[in-house]
Structure formats: C-alpha cells, structure tokens
Enzyme design. Sequence first.
Site, short mmCIF file in Angstrom:
data_model
loop_
_atom_site.label_atom_id
_atom_site.label_comp_id
_atom_site.label_asym_id
_atom_site.label_seq_id
_atom_site.Cartn_x
_atom_site.Cartn_y
_atom_site.Cartn_z
N ILE A 169 0.85 -1.19 0.00
CA ILE A 169 0.00 0.00 0.00
C ILE A 169 0.88 1.23 0.00
CG2 ILE A 169 -1.67 1.29 1.38
CD1 ILE A 169 -2.39 -1.73 2.42
N LYS A 170 0.56 2.14 -0.91
CA LYS A 170 1.33 3.38 -1.00
C LYS A 170 0.44 4.54 -0.62
CE LYS A 170 3.23 6.60 -4.30
NZ LYS A 170 3.00 7.08 -5.67
#
Lengths: 306, 306, 306, 306, 306
Positions: free
Chosen positions: E205-206
């Site tokens: 997840i960014k």
Amino acid sequence: MQPSERVREILSWYPSDNPGTKSSLARLMMTGRLAGTGKLVILPVDQGFEHGPDRSFAPNPEGYDPRYHPDLAVEAGCNGYAAPLGLIEAAADRYPGTLPLILKANNSDSLGGPADAWSAVTSSVDEALRLGCVGIGFTIYPGSDHRNDMYGEIREMTEEAKAKGLAVIVWSYPRGHGIDKAGETAIDVVAYGAHIAALLGAHIIKVKPPTEHIAVDAAKKAIEKAKVPLGTLADRIRHVVRCTFAGRRIVIFSGGEAKETPQILAEIKAIHDGGGFGSIVGRNSFQRPRADGLGLLKSIIDIYSK
Amino acid sequence: MQPSERVREILSWYPSDNPGTKSSLARLMMTGRLAGTGKLVILPVDQGFEHGPDRSFAPNPEGYDPRYHPDLAVEAGCNGYAAPLGLIEAAADRYPGTLPLILKANNSDSLGGPADAWSAVTSSVDEALRLGCVGIGFTIYPGSDHRNDMYGEIREMTEEAKAKGLAVIVWSYPRGHGIDKAGETAIDVVAYGAHIAALLGAHIIKVKPPTEHIAVDAAKKAIEKAKVPLGTLADRIRHVVRCTFAGRRIVIFSGGEAKETPQILAEIKAIHDGGGFGSIVGRNSFQRPRADGLGLLKSIIDIYSK
Amino acid sequence: MQPSERVREILSWYPSDNPGTKSSLARLMMTGRLAGTGKLVILPVDQGFEHGPDRSFAPNPEGYDPRYHPDLAVEAGCNGYAAPLGLIEAAADRYPGTLPLILKANNSDSLGGPADAWSAVTSSVDEALRLGCVGIGFTIYPGSDHRNDMYGEIREMTEEAKAKGLAVIVWSYPRGHGIDKAGETAIDVVAYGAHIAALLGAHIIKVKPPTEHIAVDAAKKAIEKAKVPLGTLADRIRHVVRCTFAGRRIVIFSGGEAKETPQILAEIKAIHDGGGFGSIVGRNSFQRPRADGLGLLKSIIDIYSK
Amino acid sequence: MQPSERVREILSWYPSDNPGTKSSLARLMMTGRLAGTGKLVILPVDQGFEHGPDRSFAPNPEGYDPRYHPDLAVEAGCNGYAAPLGLIEAAADRYPGTLPLILKANNSDSLGGPADAWSAVTSSVDEALRLGCVGIGFTIYPGSDHRNDMYGEIREMTEEAKAKGLAVIVWSYPRGHGIDKAGETAIDVVAYGAHIAALLGAHIIKVKPPTEHIAVDAAKKAIEKAKVPLGTLADRIRHVVRCTFAGRRIVIFSGGEAKETPQILAEIKAIHDGGGFGSIVGRNSFQRPRADGLGLLKSIIDIYSK
Amino acid sequence: MQPSERVREILSWYPSDNPGTKSSLARLMMTGRLAGTGKLVILPVDQGFEHGPDRSFAPNPEGYDPRYHPDLAVEAGCNGYAAPLGLIEAAADRYPGTLPLILKANNSDSLGGPADAWSAVTSSVDEALRLGCVGIGFTIYPGSDHRNDMYGEIREMTEEAKAKGLAVIVWSYPRGHGIDKAGETAIDVVAYGAHIAALLGAHIIKVKPPTEHIAVDAAKKAIEKAKVPLGTLADRIRHVVRCTFAGRRIVIFSGGEAKETPQILAEIKAIHDGGGFGSIVGRNSFQRPRADGLGLLKSIIDIYSK
C-alpha cells in the site's frame, strides 16, 4: 431460379461478404414479382410498435391478424416482409423458406422512452436465425445524443450477422436535438445518413425521400459549388444513391405517412427514375382494404419492373 | 391427461416455439379446475415486494406463511402460482411437478428506487429452471424513461427462456412521466401495452381492465373513425384481445385493488364475455380469510368454466 | 523485399511486440514509394463520416466511389489506406495483401452525439482480421469528460490487436471543455497528447502539427526553464517526437484543412526536417482532381524520400 | 457432531437449496457455544471500512491486529466471523475449517461515494470459496435510488453462491432520500426490509431492532386494523420474524452503536423473547478491552442459550 | 539468493496467497541494495501521464527516453520499477527477469476527465503477465463519487492478479468533493485510506506522508481519547502502519513534489524510524541530472539499510 446477371452484379459490390450473406441478399432479390431486377419492394409492419395497434390497424382491421401481412406480401409479389419479433414468430410457419423475412431488431414506441431518440433493441441475430430470416433490420438516428450507444449496438449486431450469413438492413433517420423537423428530410442530411449507414457496413439502406432543403451551411456551399442538380425528386434520389458509395450499395426509400395513390405513384416513379433500388411500403399498403392495398403494391411493383 | 382440442388450438398460435416451451404452456393450461378450457386463473403473490408485508398480509395473517399461497392455489383449482424468488424457493417442494410455478423475475418496492418506473431484475431463467417453474414473469412499463433498459432485459430473458423450454408471461403496465393516472388504464394505452408485449415475444400477457377513456388523440381519431364499440367492459376486453394479434395470444387481466365480491365477479364476467383468457387474482384472494378467498376463487373459476 | 536496416531499427523499438504485429508494422513500412525509409504517407478517408459525403466528395466527385481511394493510394505510392468499415469492405478485394489497410475503428459524425468529445466504436479487431488489415486506427480525445470510457475502449482493442498480430495507430487530439481552440494545437498539449498515446501502447501516433502557443502554465515554466527551442515548426516537430519516447515511437502528422499546395509542402518539409515520421493526407489529396491529388502526394513523398 | 433436531428443522425451511448450501448453514449453526440451538451470535468486523480504523480500533488497540477478531470469536464461542476481504485473507489460516467465515462482499466508507446509499462490491463468490468461507454477506439499502443496481448485484451473487454451496447473509437497511432517519428503524420499514431480503433469496437476514414508529400511512392502517401488538421490543421482533416468511427464515439483529452493558443485554433478551434468531455484535464487543468484550459476548450467548 | 528470514516473516503475513504471488512479492523484496531487509525503494514513472512530458522530463531531458528509467532503477539498486503500459513495453527487454516490473494499470491525465477523481484503467492483468511483471499498480481515490466504480475495478483486477500469481500494489489517495486539500493528507484520512486498501486485499500500500491535521471530528475524538502520539512524522508513520493491519501489510510512502535533498532525507529517516516499509521516489530522482538522482537514491537506500 438462378440469380440474374443484374443480381450477380449487385452481389459483386459486396466483395467482403461470405457466401452465406450473399445467399441471403440473393434470396431477397430473387423473390416476388421483381425477382432478378435488382429492385426491391418490402412490406414492413412495425407501425404497431411505433404508434400502437389502433392507429395502425383500425383503418383496415384485417391487419390486427399477424397472418394478414405475410399473406399480403406474398400475394402482392413483394421481395420480403419485415417486422418485430412477435409478428415474425406468429407467422414464420406460413411460407417457410419462400418469403424472405427481416427481423426488425430494434423498435420504439410513442408512449415515452429515453430523452433523445434511441430505439430499444428487442431481438437478436440468433433469434433471426432461429426464425429463418434472411436479415435483420435496425434503425439508427444519427444526430441523437445516444449516437455512441446506437452505433455500438449496430456494430455488434452487424459483425455477428455477417459472420452468421445474414444481411443487414439499416433504417437511417437523422434525428436529435441539433436537427430541426425540416432538417430531418433535407437532402444533405438524408445523404449524410445514408452514407453513415454504408460506412457502418449496412448491405441495404433505407432512408426517407429527401426534400430540396439543405440544412448544413458547409454542405450547401459544397453542393452549390459543385452545381449538383437537386431540383426534382429524381435528382435528389440520384444524389442520395451517389452519396452511398456511388451506387454500390442498395438504397431503398420509405413511403412515409399514408397518402393518396397518385401522389404515391409519382413518388415511386421519381425514385425509380433517380436510380433508387426500391421502396418499403407499410402504412400505405396494409392500412387500406385488402384489394386496394394489393392494387397499390401491384402498381408500385409495375413501376419498378420497367 | 392429454391436452384438449382447445389447448391444442391455442398452442398452434405459437408455431415458432420449441416443444419444451409448448409443453410448459400446456402444463399451465392443463392444470386446475379450468384444465383444458384454455382459460387461466393464476394466483400471484408479489404484493409483499410491492407494498410490504403488513399491507399485504396483515388482513389475513395466514398469508405471512409462504406455504399458504401454493396451498390456496391448489385447493382453489388455480392454473398456477406466480411469486418472486424467495417465495418460490420456500415452497417449491410442496407440489413438485404438479402446481405450475411462475418465477416473477423482476420486482419493485415502494420504499424508493429509480426516478422513473423500472422494476429490478431479481432472478434469472436458470433460477426458474432450478426451481422447476413453467415460466418467468416480467413487468414492463412502456412509457418509462428506462424503456430501453427494460426492453433489453426482457429481450435477453425471453430469448433464453424460449431456448430453455419456458413460457414468458409479461405484465405490461404503461407508466411514466408522459402518461397521467387516467391514461394508465385508458383503452388505447392498455391495448398498446398489450400489443408491445406481444411484439416483444410474450406468450401470455397480463394487463389491467381498461376504462372507456382514450388518452392519445391520434388513437381516438382512428378508433372513432373505425367505430370500434367500447361502451362496455366486455367491448373493451374484446378490443384489447383483438389488439393482441387478433386473439392469437393469451391475454389475461389483473384484478387490481381489493374490492367487494359482486363488483369483482361482474368484472370477471365481462372479461369472460369479451373473450379474455382469464385473470390473475392476488390481493382479492389471499387477503381474505381462507374460506372467503377460496369461495371467491371458486366463483371466478365457475364463471370462466361456462 | 526484405526489410531495410532502417525498418529493422524502428522495429527494434518495439521489443515487447510479437512477430505478428512486427510483420504488420513492417508491411506498412515496406510498401509504396517510401518503402524502407521508415517514413510513412498514409491516405485516410474518414471525412465522409466526420463531415458528410457532400463536404467530402462534391469537390472531386470521383471520391464518392469507394474504389477511388485505394486506387489513388496505390498509384501515388502511399504506404497504406485508412478508412471506416464500409469503405474497407467495399474495396478490400482490389489489392489483396499488397495495399496495407488500416481499419478506422471509431468515428464521429457532425450531426450530433455525446455532450463532450467521444467517437463511437464502429468496428472491431476481429473485423480488421476478417478484412486483411495490418492494423486498427482509433481516435482519442484526451481532455474529454469521457476520457475513462475512451481509454477503456482503446485499452481493450489494443490488447486484443497486439495479441492477434495487428498494429495500433492512435489519432490523439486533446479536446474537451477544459481546452480552448488555441489549446488544442498548443505545442505542450500536442506533445502531451502524443505522450499519452505512447503510454497507452500505440505503435504509431498521429497528431496535429503544433503551434508555438503553450497552453498550460506549469508546462510553459518547465519548457522555458529548459530553453527548449520552439520557434520553427521543425523545432516543434522535434519536440513532439522527443516527447514520444525520445523518438522511439512512430509519430506522424495530419494535414488538417484543405490548403494551397506551397503551404502544404512547406509544412511537410518542416515535419521532415524536425524528424517527423510522415503524414496522413486526406482532404488535400482526394478532394482535388485526380491528377492534382496524385501530383501533390508525389511531391510530399518526394520530400520524405530525401 | 451431528446436526441437532432444531438445526434439522431449520434446514427444512430451505427445501430448494442444495446439500452444499445446507452444509454451510449447518456448519454455522453447529459451531460455538450456541451449537445446535438454532441461535446465532456472529462477530462482524467491517467498522474499519465503514468508519475508518481510528474510530473502530483506537478504543481497544488490540483490534488493529487482524488476528484479534477471529481469536475473540473463537474464545467467546461465537458461531462465525464476518469481515471484508483483507481481514479474512489475513487470518483465514488461524482456524481452518473450524471457525465459519463470512466474506462481507460489499462495503461502504464514510469518506464519500455515490450520491445515494450504495455499497461497493469488494469481493466475489469465488473469493469466498478460495478463502474457505461458509457464506457471503451483502448489504442492501431498499429505498435507495440505486436499488436496481444493488438488487442486480445481490441477484447475481446469490445465484452463484447457491450453486456453489454457500450461504447468503443479507444486511437489509432501508435507506434513501424517501426515508427519514426515524423511518429507517420504523417497525413497518424494518419488517419490509426483512421481507425484501427474504424474497431476494437470503438464507439469513440481518436487520436493526425496530422502534415503535410506523413510517408509512398505509402500513399503519393495516397494522392497526389487524391489532398487531407492537408495544414492546419483543413484540416488534416477533412481528419482524413473522414478516420474514412466518419465521421460516433466520432473522438476526444488529447491536448498533456502542452502548452500556445492561442496555445491550436487555435488548438481547427482548430479541430472544420475541423469537429472534440471534445477534451480530461488532462494536460492542471488539471496542472493549478483551476481557470485557469476552464477558459481554458470554452474557449474550448465555441469554440465547436459555 | 534465498529469501532472508525477514522476508520469510513478511510473507507469513499473507497466508491466503498462492505460491505464485508470494514468489512475486519475494522477488520484489530480494532485489537491489535493500534485498532481504524487507524495505523497498521503488522507482515510479507515471508523471508523464499525470502532468505531461514537459513538466516531467524537461528538467532532466534524459528522462524522455524510456530506457533511462529502468537503467536508473538498476544502477541505483532499487527494488523495482513501476510505469504505465507504453513505458514497460518499451523497456521490458532490458533486464528480463531481474528488474521487478510493476505495471501501473490505471492512470489519470491533467487535461480533463471525469467530474470527480477517477483514473482510467489503461492496462490489464494479462498485459502484466505478457510483460513479465511481478505485479500491478492501481490508484484508488476513496472519497470520490466514483468510488463504487473504482472499487469494482480493483476488485476484479485483484482477484485475477492473485489467481495468476501477481502482487497487487495500491496507491490510496483519499480525494473527492467531501475532502478538502488539507484533509487529503490528514493523519486520520491517510490512515483510513491505507486501511481501505488493506481491506480491499492489497499486498503493498502506498500513501502520502501524513500531516498532524485530523480531518474528521469523530476520528479526532477517538484518537485524542486513546492518546495516540502524533507529534512527529515518525509517530504518524507508526500510526498509519498500525492502522494497516497492525503492521502486517507492507506500507510505503510517496515522496510528493520535488524538494531539496536534506528535506527529503529527513522525511525518509522519519518514515524509517516510524516503521514504514519504504518509499516510492519518482520526480525527486528522475528529474535531477543522472548523477544527482543516483546520489539521492543511494542516500535514501542507505537510510533504509540501517
């Protein structure tokens, strides 16, 4: 009966079609009293969908019966019979393999519907095969906000119909909030509609007889500069035919609202003189008493036979 | 029991259907006290979806139980039972293969929903097969802004149902922002709705009993010119039946809101006299105490038996 | 004829493509008078769809005939011919396997349509295969409200075309309510449009010759800071080519509206000088009398041959 | 352990389901401290999606860990654990085949979203199978403008889930611009929502405990006429259960916002007294310190055990 | 090289994934100078799509070349390279099987587009397989009106990617008309966005480095009551990591706009101190001259190596 030379010539304009589709086109052109001439008179019965049963059949109550229309088409010597699913289903057994059937695959009613012109798809290519049809009929309204949807629907059906050996007949009626009433039958707009149908891959294209009016300024300039003669209906038919791949697509014309016989026959003569390939005659035939309707169809076919 | 002559005659109106679908239609027509007459009385229970359980079942609390309705249908001698998925699932085991089931495949609730009339598709043809149904039921609202979506949904389901041997029963209720309340039951509008359902390929068509009102001017002109008698309900029923392929499709009528018994029976008699093929009787049967409901259904069936 | 060294070099820029697609690209680059140079002059005929037949073909009536255009392309020594479905179908048999055909798979008309710019998909990858085409053509309008739909359509067609050995030619014309008329041909916007087409996986990208105008402030700042020379058309072509994977994608330019010959040739020279890969020349060629059109195409090809 | 008599009885209410789905329902009813009673206490953890991680887990930070919840469910003796995809994936290996898992297949967040209530579909039936779940959970909002979309989504998933041996648990929360805040928990509206879920084919239905308020006039009239007792929560639970196929569907109740323990236990007692089948207890259990949460769940289960 | 103990530990957090996907994750974590540490520095090049080529590459013109970026990633010792279709295609042959590639499967441009935030899907899982990628990248905008569409798109792609052995990297950027500019990076909103991505099934997840601002009142109350320390960036990173399954999902952070080196390195240090798993560094690396860019990446990787 073997296809005539003229029919073979017309088929040669469709070099990309498979033998199945060519056979379907040939069947349509080799049926009825115009067999072999390359001219077509087709009986369409979708008025009940468009305007309701009373406005369609009360004038000649025999028309309420789904068997009436194919019988009329055969007796009059028409090339084929076009109708929505239910009507085809109700009478597909009357002339199996002999009366060419066209499944009208999208339809509108006049009770309501989408904000801008857009017929509902009401049947499919596989249904046309199941019912032994030679082709599908499809109405497009170039100019509608829903253009992309419509062109998408006809694209899919055309691809499938051609792969499965059927012919594609497109009713092209420019209509939408950018086109006024007079514009819908303007010569440039009718020609544009016919050209679009040809570009979309239609085999047979049905349009309205055009008026002398030119709706789009830029088209007017081009037409005037080229001195295209548009003064008579025959001139205008000739122009529409030229705009449809220089006459290498079958373009036929609708009869429009019910009219008096002499007026109709004059129009048919002009279509014939202008090189039109035939007519679709609905209300003017089935809304008259049987004998009258047969008489009119006979007179029309006589004109196209010359 | 072999199909009666009358049932065989009715089946002959559907020459394009496969033996599977004809068998389903035959099963519906060869069940109950009207078996063989070609008349139909069907018990529909979709009121719970449309109006909620309290308005539907509080008047006769036995109706809360999903077993109540098929039992009622069988005891009364109905031809079949129509309901949404959950109700069919809950009672499909009670009369396996003997009580014809119709899966009502789209439904509306009155809590909200789309801006214009459009039922939600809530089950499928394969679900109808899984549950042993003879057909699917589907409501269309000709006149709605969502017409194209609806006609698209029924088109797909009809094609699939016919291929898989099921019958298609269409509830046709013209409705939408272009039709006022009186227009929804106007004779021309009801007839138009029935005709559209027939064109879409329905086997059985359910409409509301029409009033004497004519909503569309052009229809009025045509009807008056043709001097169509519309003075009595029987006249109007006869007209609707004629507008539905000249009587070659099964047209049945809804009972509408709960009413007094004499009023109901008078209506049924008019439907019968006018050549209607039967009734769908929901609220008037299951909202009464069991004995009353059975009594009413018996009286209705008696009328259709004559 | 074996691919030239230059053509092999260009093919090396597409390391992820399969041999089928590389063969299609090679066929396009190894056809006509520019064969082997890596330069392309393509004849497109979609004006009839965009503006109607009169505005397109009245100036040179031979163009109404669908056979005229492939004949013109072959006689002039073009690399290929691009057109919508109907036109390709009507003439696919004239130079089978020798004239590379590009199926223009989406199209717009000027009669109406969706609120913001969005061409209708009018044919498919399988149709391109059926007709023996080397590739599909597709127009995107970056900046349109319908961007996601368009990118979704080109994504699906690109994936399928590449899997089936076809080339993908993208017409990238930024347009939409956030871009004014001057912005549509601004150097930063044209470069942005070309870059997006490359990112979407296009093999060949067609854009308009850009003006000196810079439409987006942040782009202006970046361009000025980097002192990118944009004073001449050749400079701007060079910049567009650099913005398209540093010259590792084939970028060709449209001719735009009909113009005088010297003006056209000056533009072509600038495109050639700036490292552009060629031109798509429609209206300026087929709207002139045959000899003139051939003469112009010859002059253009001469410039690209140097 | 063999299914109890009561569990066999409940399964008999689902005569149309296949052995796979019945096994899934049986597994849910034969797990935990309520095994065999036909009562259910399920731990749901979708608050993180609905309200974000801080509002969900800051009160008891152990809850940030995806392993905490299945551990809690098992230790407390719950029947099952329901959560969105990511949480199930993160802990599906902890009690393989022993803790019944329910994949919450659609979810909403409170950051934004569609104009009217409509959860996003975030996983699928095949994902539920991949993760070894016994069923899927799905939220509908009867009353929303997006009703048709939602009912369409649940229709497809229900059909697939049943074919693949899973149970379908529907969260039915009437909501939309036509229902005010008080209406969302009104007894008639809650009962209507439960009935719709049953008609859509749900095996287990989760609704909110209803208030005494009646929102719809016509429902009020029907309820008052039938003298349905609604004075106590137990009365209202009994009415909801009756409205859900006369008790022949499993109806469970949500706990709603975090509350004090006595208040919660009183509510549970009323649900039990009214014939409710159990509870879904989320925030009230996992937002407390572990011991408290376990204690509460234990007390709840004790009530349902009686 | 065999996966390190730390990498094996991280893989253990994904017990529901198949060996294919775990291998893809392992390849990403076992590449570059951070191989085996469980930390990641990824080079993303989608700025050309987002802001156009000039704003992206004019500052360092070497970046116009699609070969520049994978070369930079390899030379700097990054774990992987993420880019849209065209860029991956143009350079997929440079380090086959050694440089992990991430296909950025949806993208936005700044020329126009849908009314509320919604990236266009521009490639597919099968394209990622064709190009030898280890995973797909996908941007969601929780808070957008188009939420359901986006979550639907990522749902389908995630299911397919996992089945086919790919990793799913989600860019989660809350955005929409209900979230103001400050809210987009508020700690509660960033944490919520990360949590949603985890619930949707993302492996990596960014998000953006969060500010101290808390945008939602109810979240503020919960955070303050729990006395969550948020004073430093490291605190806030730690909170985001905890909100993403208590650290059992890989959370990495974007670098945002181009900044001065010391500022960047301070931020990286805080991310590392707070337990963040790494960074995605685009504009700050490829917009500098090659040596500077390499130097910065080296310094960043040095910090994560400690």
